[in-house]
Structures are given as structure tokens and as C-alpha cells.
Design an enzyme around this catalytic site. Structure first.
Site, mmCIF file in Angstrom:
data_model
loop_
_atom_site.group_PDB
_atom_site.id
_atom_site.type_symbol
_atom_site.label_atom_id
_atom_site.label_comp_id
_atom_site.label_asym_id
_atom_site.label_seq_id
_atom_site.Cartn_x
_atom_site.Cartn_y
_atom_site.Cartn_z
ATOM 1 N N SER A 108 -5.550 11.361 -5.194
ATOM 2 C CA SER A 108 -4.576 10.317 -4.869
ATOM 3 C C SER A 108 -5.288 9.104 -4.277
ATOM 4 C CB SER A 108 -3.532 10.840 -3.875
ATOM 5 O OG SER A 108 -4.111 10.963 -2.589
ATOM 6 N N SER A 110 -4.651 7.718 -1.296
ATOM 7 C CA SER A 110 -4.385 7.588 0.141
ATOM 8 C C SER A 110 -5.619 7.192 0.940
ATOM 9 C CB SER A 110 -3.817 8.900 0.693
ATOM 10 O OG SER A 110 -4.803 9.916 0.698
ATOM 11 N N LYS A 165 -8.334 13.176 4.899
ATOM 12 C CA LYS A 165 -7.957 11.991 5.672
ATOM 13 C C LYS A 165 -9.083 11.683 6.659
ATOM 14 C CE LYS A 165 -3.705 12.131 3.919
ATOM 15 N NZ LYS A 165 -3.255 11.160 2.898
ATOM 16 N N SER A 270 -0.060 6.325 2.441
ATOM 17 C CA SER A 270 -0.647 7.593 2.844
ATOM 18 C C SER A 270 0.354 8.393 3.653
ATOM 19 C CB SER A 270 -1.913 7.349 3.682
ATOM 20 O OG SER A 270 -2.406 8.562 4.220
#
Length: 305
Positions: A108, A110, A165, A270
Site C-alpha cells: 500500500s 501508507s 509503519k 494511512s
């Protein structure tokens, strides 16, 4: 554990394959192989005795069949040959993947611009300690995730999924995000504007900044979308939710001890700790440190900041 979770737990599948192939390998090596060897010796002795008797009678014998007979008698059963032969390879992969490095693919946007969709990354499994495979229990402590680290972890709402993250808060930190600026323990992060960033996937522009993460020497790139609201829309009722407050300007959370607060670098695109809460230490998988391949852009290869 349901079937979907089992299929999603590659470490468990690899462990089961290693155990099964290992049992077959050891069973063959220490049980079946000695029996085949003993049987072959008996059969070859009978073969040699027969030939010697024929020679004594003046009969010419063909010795070429001895090697063929030996190979046939010592040959592993097909199920043993295919199963057991994979054991060393599976064991090596399991050890490397469990204790040294594990590959992941970024699915993704994010973490854009730091990580792009399609980036194939390596994650250090030992940076924060040595953990038992499958159950992910730390047995040797080599440190903890630090603010600014890019970390892979088990998604708290579904541990069969791996998320990636950036750590922006550790146990005891007060993390605030007001008007799209990150404040840690009362100190506002520094922001250097770089201009517009084109997302080639959505063909939209965002503002790009270099963020100097408050309280650290970490500097990395982030994106902000001026069209997105400053507040957090519909946060979950996650564990320790009472340690967070939300308003129209953003949020503030005090991170519990033994937990981490994670945010994506693509701040307005995100789903992270702002929405689903804190990440416990036992869910940490490892530290992302290197992009080793991106089939769409080979210039992406290199270290992760």
C-alpha cells in the site's frame, strides 16, 4: 486458529514443513537407511556366492548386474527421497527467516514517499532481540524499537496480517498531532517544505516535507494532503482508548508502557495508531532496513531512512 489465519501464518506453515521433512530425514538416516544397507549386503553376498559357484563350475558369468542390483537395493523410497531431501533447504530458510532477515513486499501507499508500492524490503529479525519463531516470544533482549524506526509488526486487530509503519512514540511518551504537525512530549517536530509530490498511483498531488522528528535526530520525508481534514475520522474503541483524546484539531495520546504508537509517512493516507490504537511489544516483528528490489523501479534499491 482458523483456517484463514493458519494460511496467513507463513512462519507456522514453514515450521510444520520443517518438522515433517525433518522427521522423515532423520527416520530414513537412522532407521530405513541402515536396514537398506543390511539387506543389500545380504543380497550382494548371495549374488557373489552364486557367481563364485558358477565360476567354479566353469560357467562364464556377467558381473555387470552387481552394480545395478546394489543401486536398486540402496535406493530410497520415492516418498522419502522427495520429502527428506527438502529438509536441509527448508531448515535453512526457516532459520534465516526466523532469526536473521525476513523479506516483505510493500502492498500500500501508507509509507510513501519513504516506501513505494512494490518495494521488496528486508526486515532485521534480531535488531530488537531474538524471538521464538511462530509464537514470537522474546528470549534474548537486544534493545527496543526507537522513535523514528520503520518497523514491521502484527496488526493488533488481526495478527495474521503484517503492517509496516514508523514508530513515533514509545511507552510513556505523550504523542500529539495538531493541525497536521507531530508533537512529542510537548516538543513540536520541525518541518522543511519541499513542494508538491505526485502520487503516480492516484495521479494526485500532496505536500512533501522533511520532518525532523521531535526529540530525535531522525529526519525523513512525509506527505500531507491539504484536502484531508485535520481530525481523525471514526477512531476505533481500541484497548487503552481512554489514554487518548480527539478533537477537531487532531488528537493526543499517552503511550502505555510496553506499547508503541505507529504512524505512516503518508499522513493523510494511512490507517495507523490514530485509528486502531497502540502496538504491544510482543507484536513487533523486526526493523525494516533495506529495499532490495522493486521490479518497476530499480533505482529504489537501497537503505531505508
Amino acid at each position: 486458529m482458523n483456517v484463514q489465519a493458519l494460511l496467513g501464518n507463513f512462519a507456522l506453515i514453514l515450521f510444520i514443513l520443517m518438522v515433517v521433512s525433518g522427521v522423515i530425514w532423520f527416520y530414513d538416516r537412522f532407521s530405513l537407511a541402515p536396514k537398506r544397507k543390511a539387506a543389500a549386503e545380504v543380497a550382494l553376498a548371495a549374488f557373489d556366492e552364486r557367481n563364485a559357484r558358477l565360476k567354479a563350475q566353469g560357467i562364464q558369468v556377467d558381473e555387470s548386474g552387481r552394480q545395478t542390483l546394489k543401486e536398486k537395493l540402496l535406493k530410497k523410497p520415492t516418498w522419502v527421497e522427495y520429502s527428506g531431501s527438502f529438509f536441509p533447504v527448508i531448515a535453512a530458510v526457516f532459520i534465516i527467516r526466523s532469526f536473521l532477515w525476513e523479506p516483505f513486499r510493500i502492498p500500500s501507499s501508507s509509507m510513501v514517499p519513504t516506501l513505494q508500492i512494490g518495494d521488496m524490503i528486508l526486515v532485521s529479525k534480531y535488531s530488537y532481540g531474538i524471538r521464538l519463531p511462530v509464537i514470537n516470544k522474546k528470549i534474548v533482549d537486544l534493545g527496543d524499537p526507537q522513535k523514528g524506526d520503520v518497523v514491521v509488526f502484527k496488526f493488533p486487530k488481526d495478527t495474521s496480517l503484517d503492517y509496516i509503519k514508523r514508530v513515533v512514540g514509545v511507552g510513556g511518551d505523550r504523542v500529539e498531532y495538531r493541525n497536521k504537525k507531530l508533537i512529542i512530549n510537548g516538543v513540536e517536530s520541525a518541518y522543511q517544505p519541499l513542494g508538491d509530490y505526485l502520487d503516480t498511483e492516484s495521479l494526485t498531488y500532496s505536500r512533501e516535507f522533511v520532518e525532523g522528528l521531535a526529540g530525535t535526530d531522525v529526519r525523513h520525508h512525509i506527505l500531507n494532503d491539504n484536502r484531508a481534514p485535520t481530525y481523525v475520522r471514526h477512531p476505533d474503541r481500541f484497548p487503552n482508548r481512554h489514554m487518548c483524546t480527539y478533537n477537531v484539531e487532531g488528537f493526543a495520546c499517552t503511550v502505555p508502557e510496553g506499547y508503541y504508537f505507529m504512524m505512516g509517512d503518508n499522513r493523510d493516507n494511512s490507517l495507523d495508531s490514530r485509528y486502531w490504537g497502540f502496538v504491544p511489544d510482543e507484536y513487533i516483528v523486526g526493523k525494516a532496513f533495506f529495499v532490495w528490489m522493486n521490479l518497476g523501479d530499480m533505482t529504489r534499491i537501497g537503505g531505508i531512512r
